[in-house]
Design a protein around this motif. Structure first.
Motif, PDB file in Angstrom:
ATOM      1  N   LYS A 129       2.693  -5.232  -7.470  1.00  0.00           N
ATOM      2  CA  LYS A 129       2.524  -6.671  -8.240  1.00  0.00           C
ATOM      3  C   LYS A 129       2.583  -6.218  -9.696  1.00  0.00           C
ATOM      4  N   PRO A 146       1.004  -6.868 -13.745  1.00  0.00           N
ATOM      5  CA  PRO A 146      -0.413  -7.056 -14.013  1.00  0.00           C
ATOM      6  C   PRO A 146      -0.676  -8.623 -14.205  1.00  0.00           C
ATOM      7  N   ALA A 147      -1.932  -8.923 -13.755  1.00  0.00           N
ATOM      8  CA  ALA A 147      -2.337 -10.254 -13.722  1.00  0.00           C
ATOM      9  C   ALA A 147      -2.173 -10.937 -15.079  1.00  0.00           C
ATOM     10  N   GLU A 160     -13.422  -2.356  -4.934  1.00  0.00           N
ATOM     11  CA  GLU A 160     -12.098  -3.003  -5.554  1.00  0.00           C
ATOM     12  C   GLU A 160     -11.914  -4.297  -4.563  1.00  0.00           C
ATOM     13  N   PRO A 161     -11.351  -5.498  -5.101  1.00  0.00           N
ATOM     14  CA  PRO A 161     -10.690  -6.404  -4.150  1.00  0.00           C
ATOM     15  C   PRO A 161      -9.766  -5.846  -3.442  1.00  0.00           C
ATOM     16  N   GLU A 186      -7.077  -7.707  -2.525  1.00  0.00           N
ATOM     17  CA  GLU A 186      -5.874  -8.177  -2.775  1.00  0.00           C
ATOM     18  C   GLU A 186      -5.857  -8.378  -4.400  1.00  0.00           C
ATOM     19  N   THR A 187      -4.786  -8.060  -5.345  1.00  0.00           N
ATOM     20  CA  THR A 187      -4.768  -8.112  -6.628  1.00  0.00           C
ATOM     21  C   THR A 187      -3.685  -9.358  -7.029  1.00  0.00           C
ATOM     22  N   PRO A 188      -4.409 -10.438  -7.434  1.00  0.00           N
ATOM     23  CA  PRO A 188      -3.856 -11.874  -7.795  1.00  0.00           C
ATOM     24  C   PRO A 188      -2.895 -11.595  -8.937  1.00  0.00           C
ATOM     25  N   ASP A 189      -1.863 -12.338  -9.065  1.00  0.00           N
ATOM     26  CA  ASP A 189      -0.762 -12.276  -9.870  1.00  0.00           C
ATOM     27  C   ASP A 189      -0.965 -12.975 -11.088  1.00  0.00           C
ATOM     28  N   TYR A 201     -10.485  -4.300 -20.494  1.00  0.00           N
ATOM     29  CA  TYR A 201      -9.572  -4.076 -19.332  1.00  0.00           C
ATOM     30  C   TYR A 201      -8.228  -3.809 -19.616  1.00  0.00           C
ATOM     31  N   LYS A 236      -4.536  -3.935 -17.988  1.00  0.00           N
ATOM     32  CA  LYS A 236      -4.594  -4.384 -16.358  1.00  0.00           C
ATOM     33  C   LYS A 236      -4.162  -6.170 -16.752  1.00  0.00           C
ATOM     34  N   PHE A 237      -4.298  -6.536 -17.806  1.00  0.00           N
ATOM     35  CA  PHE A 237      -3.781  -7.959 -17.922  1.00  0.00           C
ATOM     36  C   PHE A 237      -2.904  -8.199 -18.965  1.00  0.00           C
TER      37      PHE A 237
END
Length: 306
Positions: A2, A4-5, A20-21, A23-26, A51, A54-55
């Motif tokens: 996926k 990075p959000a 850690e979650p 799932e990683t959201p989009d 971060y 990561k974003f």
């Protein structure tokens, strides 16, 4: 893998030390409290630094409410003090984009005046017209959020004393109550009557409404919402339940420029009176009423790092 959000805003910058979650959201959308400002320095920039990589930060968008915003831009105050209006202007000053909501309710002349005022006072900031109710304008907003660029870099020169005093002028209330009756009653008229009653009582106190929302939750899962967006507008049944109930949980959420003790008293009185007139019993469960304390950000960046 996926991508990075994309973060359009965030309400907290505290580091997450938990697992850690799964799932990683989009996409992450976060909405701060409506009376907050200085979010680029205290949320967006720290998010980028803490971060990094990561974003991707999307354009920081400020939602513009015409019922108050137009009067503030005209320097008419909109029923708030200059200190509260100061917060509103600072919100617009740090925006990467301004989204005028409820555009479907505006006359063409009002739309043009708003665009002119915003262009004069906040030059270079894109302005979008949207309607959350009608669903208009969101294709353009989605295209805006998909852009890559140097967003979240407008750091404010802000007086935290004025900011704190302006925010403290807005009494904050959350109240919950349980309603019961021997016979089924219509939910939607009851919610509307509570909002109308509160509007009248708050006008008597001279308190401008920043927002007022009354929610009714029926045991079977149905719910309705009535709200008031300013003292000068009418009560709106924004989400009808179209049902009846004998048992109902009611939630009142309000931000009003009035002493929170008076706000709590009027909420309890109006809800009790409306229910009594309808033959409905009411039991208040929990009420919180307060003035917000001074903003104390965990992080505040003086310069934009990225």
């Amino acid at each position: 893998m996926k991508s990075p959000a994309r973060a359009s805003a965030a309400s907290s910058t505290n580091s997450w030390n938990g697992p850690e979650p799964l799932e990683t959201p989009d996409v992450i959308l976060a909405e701060p409290v409506g009376s907050c400002t200085d979010l680029v320095a205290t949320v967006v920039q720290p998010l980028k630094a803490l971060y990094a990589g990561k974003f991707q930060v999307a354009p920081y968008t400020v939602l513009f409410k015409p019922s108050h915003g137009l009067r503030i831009l005209r320097n008419e105050g909109a029923g708030f003090s200059p200190k509260a209006a100061y917060i509103f202007r600072k919100q617009l000053e740090e925006a990467d984009a301004i989204a005028i909501n409820r555009a479907d309710e505006l006359l063409p002349g009002e739309v043009q005046e708003l665009k002119t005022l915003l262009a004069d006072q906040f030059p270079g900031t894109p302005v979008l017209l949207v309607s959350a109710k009608a669903g208009d304008g969101f294709d353009a907003y989605e295209a805006l959020l998909a852009q890559d660029g140097a967003f979240g870099r407008k750091l404010l020169d802000i007086d935290y004393d004025i900011y704190a005093e302006g925010e403290a002028e807005l009494g904050w209330l959350n109240a919950s109550a349980h309603l019961s009756a021997a016979k089924p009653f219509a939910i939607d008229p009851l919610l509307t009557q509570v909002v109308k009653g509160l509007q009248l009582s708050l006008e008597t106190l001279g308190g401008e409404v920043a927002h007022l929302k009354v929610i009714g939750l029926e045991e079977g899962g149905a719910f309705g919402v009535a709200n008031l967006v300013s003292s000068s507008t009418g009560t709106e049944l924004s989400l009808p339940s179209n049902t009846q109930a004998r048992e109902l949980d009611m939630i009142v959420n309000a931000r009003v420029a009035v002493d929170p003790t008076e706000l709590e008293r009027e909420v309890h009185r109006v809800v009790a009176d409306v229910c009594a007139n309808a033959g409905i019993g009411v039991s208040f469960r929990k009420t919180q009423s307060l003035r917000p304390g001074r903003p104390t950000p965990t992080h505040r960046f003086a310069t934009a790092t990225s």
